[in-house]
Design a protein around this motif. Structure first.
Motif, PDB file in Angstrom:
ATOM      1  N   TYR A   1     -11.309 -10.718 -26.561  1.00  0.00           N
ATOM      2  CA  TYR A   1     -12.291 -11.271 -27.492  1.00  0.00           C
ATOM      3  C   TYR A   1     -13.461 -11.850 -26.695  1.00  0.00           C
ATOM      4  O   TYR A   1     -13.388 -11.950 -25.470  1.00  0.00           O
ATOM      5  CB  TYR A   1     -11.658 -12.365 -28.352  1.00  0.00           C
ATOM      6  N   GLN A   2     -14.502 -12.248 -27.394  1.00  0.00           N
ATOM      7  CA  GLN A   2     -15.676 -12.838 -26.759  1.00  0.00           C
ATOM      8  C   GLN A   2     -15.312 -14.102 -25.991  1.00  0.00           C
ATOM      9  O   GLN A   2     -14.676 -14.995 -26.540  1.00  0.00           O
ATOM     10  CB  GLN A   2     -16.728 -13.185 -27.830  1.00  0.00           C
ATOM     11  N   VAL A   3     -15.690 -14.174 -24.740  1.00  0.00           N
ATOM     12  CA  VAL A   3     -15.448 -15.355 -23.901  1.00  0.00           C
ATOM     13  C   VAL A   3     -16.604 -16.320 -24.080  1.00  0.00           C
ATOM     14  O   VAL A   3     -17.765 -15.938 -24.031  1.00  0.00           O
ATOM     15  CB  VAL A   3     -15.332 -14.951 -22.420  1.00  0.00           C
ATOM     16  N   GLN A   4     -16.288 -17.608 -24.305  1.00  0.00           N
ATOM     17  CA  GLN A   4     -17.343 -18.600 -24.518  1.00  0.00           C
ATOM     18  C   GLN A   4     -17.382 -19.625 -23.444  1.00  0.00           C
ATOM     19  O   GLN A   4     -16.504 -19.982 -22.830  1.00  0.00           O
ATOM     20  CB  GLN A   4     -17.145 -19.270 -25.858  1.00  0.00           C
TER      21      GLN A   4
ATOM     22  N   MET B   1     -10.081 -18.850  -3.233  1.00  0.00           N
ATOM     23  CA  MET B   1      -9.928 -17.960  -4.360  1.00  0.00           C
ATOM     24  C   MET B   1     -10.942 -18.357  -5.427  1.00  0.00           C
ATOM     25  O   MET B   1     -11.163 -19.523  -5.702  1.00  0.00           O
ATOM     26  CB  MET B   1      -8.517 -18.038  -4.933  1.00  0.00           C
ATOM     27  N   GLN B   2     -11.526 -17.340  -6.029  1.00  0.00           N
ATOM     28  CA  GLN B   2     -12.451 -17.540  -7.137  1.00  0.00           C
ATOM     29  C   GLN B   2     -11.797 -16.995  -8.404  1.00  0.00           C
ATOM     30  O   GLN B   2     -11.078 -16.009  -8.354  1.00  0.00           O
ATOM     31  CB  GLN B   2     -13.757 -16.794  -6.885  1.00  0.00           C
ATOM     32  N   ARG B   3     -12.039 -17.670  -9.508  1.00  0.00           N
ATOM     33  CA  ARG B   3     -11.469 -17.244 -10.789  1.00  0.00           C
ATOM     34  C   ARG B   3     -12.606 -16.913 -11.737  1.00  0.00           C
ATOM     35  O   ARG B   3     -13.601 -17.636 -11.804  1.00  0.00           O
ATOM     36  CB  ARG B   3     -10.603 -18.364 -11.342  1.00  0.00           C
ATOM     37  N   LEU B   4     -12.425 -15.807 -12.481  1.00  0.00           N
ATOM     38  CA  LEU B   4     -13.457 -15.363 -13.391  1.00  0.00           C
ATOM     39  C   LEU B   4     -12.797 -14.875 -14.668  1.00  0.00           C
ATOM     40  O   LEU B   4     -11.837 -14.115 -14.624  1.00  0.00           O
ATOM     41  CB  LEU B   4     -14.262 -14.230 -12.736  1.00  0.00           C
ATOM     42  N   CYS B   5     -13.309 -15.320 -15.816  1.00  0.00           N
ATOM     43  CA  CYS B   5     -12.801 -14.888 -17.111  1.00  0.00           C
ATOM     44  C   CYS B   5     -13.868 -14.025 -17.776  1.00  0.00           C
ATOM     45  O   CYS B   5     -15.010 -14.464 -17.924  1.00  0.00           O
ATOM     46  CB  CYS B   5     -12.455 -16.095 -17.985  1.00  0.00           C
ATOM     47  N   VAL B   6     -13.490 -12.810 -18.133  1.00  0.00           N
ATOM     48  CA  VAL B   6     -14.420 -11.859 -18.742  1.00  0.00           C
ATOM     49  C   VAL B   6     -13.724 -11.189 -19.916  1.00  0.00           C
ATOM     50  O   VAL B   6     -12.536 -11.373 -20.140  1.00  0.00           O
ATOM     51  CB  VAL B   6     -14.880 -10.794 -17.722  1.00  0.00           C
ATOM     52  N   ARG B   7     -14.459 -10.376 -20.657  1.00  0.00           N
ATOM     53  CA  ARG B   7     -13.826  -9.628 -21.746  1.00  0.00           C
ATOM     54  C   ARG B   7     -13.684  -8.161 -21.348  1.00  0.00           C
ATOM     55  O   ARG B   7     -14.310  -7.700 -20.385  1.00  0.00           O
ATOM     56  CB  ARG B   7     -14.587  -9.793 -23.042  1.00  0.00           C
ATOM     57  N   VAL B   8     -12.877  -7.446 -22.074  1.00  0.00           N
ATOM     58  CA  VAL B   8     -12.616  -6.032 -21.800  1.00  0.00           C
ATOM     59  C   VAL B   8     -13.933  -5.255 -21.765  1.00  0.00           C
ATOM     60  O   VAL B   8     -14.811  -5.465 -22.596  1.00  0.00           O
ATOM     61  CB  VAL B   8     -11.669  -5.454 -22.873  1.00  0.00           C
ATOM     62  N   GLY B   9     -14.075  -4.378 -20.779  1.00  0.00           N
ATOM     63  CA  GLY B   9     -15.256  -3.531 -20.643  1.00  0.00           C
ATOM     64  C   GLY B   9     -16.303  -4.043 -19.678  1.00  0.00           C
ATOM     65  O   GLY B   9     -17.192  -3.299 -19.282  1.00  0.00           O
ATOM     66  N   VAL B  10     -16.205  -5.301 -19.277  1.00  0.00           N
ATOM     67  CA  VAL B  10     -17.189  -5.894 -18.365  1.00  0.00           C
ATOM     68  C   VAL B  10     -16.972  -5.358 -16.952  1.00  0.00           C
ATOM     69  O   VAL B  10     -15.841  -5.127 -16.531  1.00  0.00           O
ATOM     70  CB  VAL B  10     -17.060  -7.436 -18.386  1.00  0.00           C
TER      71      VAL B  10
END
Length: 84
Positions: free
Chosen positions: A81-84, A1-10
Motif C-alpha cells: 500500500y502507499q507508504v506515508q 545498515m540503512q533501512r528503507l520502506c517503499v511500496r511494490v514497484g518502486v
C-alpha cells in the motif's frame, strides 16, 4: 545498515564507494523474488551503482561486500500500500 520502506514497484538506486582494496563484488539479496537487482555497474574509480526493484511485499536485505567484510547493507521493507 540503512533501512528503507517503499511500496511494490518502486526502484531504488544505491551508490556504494569503493573499498580499501578496490571495487566491491556485486550485491547479494536475501530474497531475489522480493528485491530484484536489475542492474549493477562499477565506475572506473570503483564506485558501485546498483538498481533494486521492490517486486512484492515483505522484507529483504541487500548486501555489498565479501563474506567477512560488508561495505553496505540495505534493509528493504516493501509494503503493498502507499507508504506515508
Amino acid at each position: 545498515m540503512q533501512r528503507l520502506c517503499v511500496r511494490v514497484g518502486v526502484t531504488v538506486t544505491a551508490v556504494v564507494p569503493p573499498g580499501p582494496a578496490g571495487p566491491w563484488p556485486d550485491p547479494r539479496t536475501s530474497s531475489p523474488m522480493l528485491a530484484t537487482i536489475t542492474s549493477s555497474t562499477t565506475d572506473p574509480d570503483g564506485t558501485s551503482r546498483s538498481t533494486i526493484r521492490a517486486a512484492r511485499p515483505g522484507a529483504a536485505t541487500v548486501t555489498w561486500g565479501t563474506q567477512g567484510t560488508t561495505a553496505f547493507t540495505l534493509q528493504l521493507d516493501v509494503a503493498a500500500y502507499q507508504v506515508q
